[in-house]
Scaffold this active site. Sequence first.
Site, PDB file in Angstrom:
ATOM      1  N   GLN A   1       0.835  -1.200   0.000  1.00 12.49           N
ATOM      2  CA  GLN A   1       0.000   0.000   0.000  1.00 12.49           C
ATOM      3  C   GLN A   1       0.873   1.255   0.000  1.00 12.49           C
ATOM      4  OE1 GLN A   1      -3.607   0.572   0.223  1.00 12.49           O
ATOM      5  NE2 GLN A   1      -2.833   2.617  -0.246  1.00 12.49           N
TER       6      GLN A   1
ATOM      7  N   CYS B   1      -5.652   4.765   2.954  1.00 14.76           N
ATOM      8  CA  CYS B   1      -5.521   3.516   2.191  1.00 14.76           C
ATOM      9  C   CYS B   1      -6.874   2.910   1.855  1.00 14.76           C
ATOM     10  CB  CYS B   1      -4.653   2.526   2.957  1.00 14.76           C
ATOM     11  SG  CYS B   1      -5.366   1.961   4.519  1.00 14.76           S
TER      12      CYS B   1
HETATM   13  N1  NVA Z   1      -4.876  -0.655   9.153  1.00 22.57           N
HETATM   14  C1  NVA Z   1      -5.914  -1.235   8.329  1.00 22.57           C
HETATM   15  C2  NVA Z   1      -5.524  -1.212   6.896  1.00 22.57           C
HETATM   16  C3  NVA Z   1      -6.539  -1.804   5.962  1.00 22.57           C
HETATM   17  C4  NVA Z   1      -6.085  -1.818   4.533  1.00 22.57           C
HETATM   18  C5  NVA Z   1      -6.168  -2.651   8.784  1.00 22.57           C
HETATM   19  O1  NVA Z   1      -5.209  -3.377   9.045  1.00 22.57           O
HETATM   20  O2  NVA Z   1      -7.338  -3.044   8.882  1.00 22.57           O
HETATM   21  N1   CP Z   2      -5.978  -0.605   1.310  1.00 23.44           N
HETATM   22  C1   CP Z   2      -6.170  -1.926   1.269  1.00 23.44           C
HETATM   23  O1   CP Z   2      -5.263  -2.724   1.491  1.00 23.44           O
HETATM   24  O2   CP Z   2      -7.439  -2.275   0.958  1.00 23.44           O
HETATM   25  P1   CP Z   2      -8.062  -3.732   1.051  1.00 23.44           P
HETATM   26  O3   CP Z   2      -8.136  -4.102   2.514  1.00 23.44           O
HETATM   27  O4   CP Z   2      -9.419  -3.591   0.429  1.00 23.44           O
HETATM   28  O5   CP Z   2      -7.190  -4.685   0.302  1.00 23.44           O
END
Ligand code: NVA
Ligand code: CP
Length: 322
Positions: A147, A280
């Site tokens: 990401q 993200c």
């Molecule tokens: N910090 C978040 C990012 C998701 C893409 C998670 O780990 O859920």
């Molecule tokens: N930003 C990201 O990793 O999105 P997803 O959880 O949808 O893959």
Amino acid sequence: MQSIEKVKDIRPSFIGRDFLTLADFTEEEIGYLIDEAISLKHKQKQGIEHKFLKGKTLGMIFEKSSTRTRLSFEIGMKQLGGDAIFLSSRDIQLGRGESIADTAKVLSRYVDGIMIRTFAHEKVEELAQHATVPIINGLTDDHHPAQVLADLMTIVENKGKLKGLKLCFVGDGNNNMTHSLIEGAALTGMNISVASPSGYQPKSTIVSNAKRIAVKTGSTIEVTEDPVTAIEGADVVVTDVWASMGDEGQMEERCTVFSPYQVNDELCKHANKNFIFLHCLPAHRGEEVDTTVIDGVHSVVFDEAENRLHAQKALLWLTMSN
Ligand code: NVA
Ligand code: CP
């Protein structure tokens, strides 16, 4: 001419390589990955196809949900002439207790690369230790380098550079995004300021390692509890969910602790007037970010999401081609 020289010098260093954290790479290598991602994006927009990975297959293990990561790696492989197989841990024997080592050895006999999204970062390291094909980290509890590669690319597209910019992250400092952003900033000479409440600050080992890298690149790394200090003069403002995947059970307590850390118009008044906003995704509007910011003129979150595809294609072809 310059890019031909670069191909000769740097490309071989990626072949067969794992992509577990950004800190495993050099400043030059991260710059090269970003350049390749931007170049692949331009080629795709012009309709130029590159089947660098014809006949290759990527296995994709998911132990957590995903929209962008699954789509970008799967479509990326197809656009590069290869194939991708989605392996949910609910369906494969890993989810029933087959060891990581055996899974790594078996998959290595079928596929040419493995992307994994999981919980403990050590699991990805163990997979890499036993696999004979490149392992790509598609998110662990501690890192989300794929990401952040797309984030760095998005910053370059909007600001024309990384070195010397100020990036601020406001929110949960002890999560995968913050850790990879700290490493990404340290490697590229960006200054980073993280504002998080006490008890939710970045892991000290990651900060101290990034500070060692930063000595070479000129980046500064600051961790504070004060969001106004962090955002003061920032060129790039970033946040992420208050409860990451796996932390959902703590949502109520986290909403209380993090409420002074919402990225909203009031806080953003302290940023550089031309700041860009990154997230993200998925986002929780009204929690970590106000809709006026994420849906406002400074937000580039959907370019950022698109750039996952181009950044992941650069990563796939550089590590999986031969
Ligand atoms: N910090 C978040 C990012 C998701 C893409 C998670 O780990 O859920
Ligand atoms: N930003 C990201 O990793 O999105 P997803 O959880 O949808 O893959």
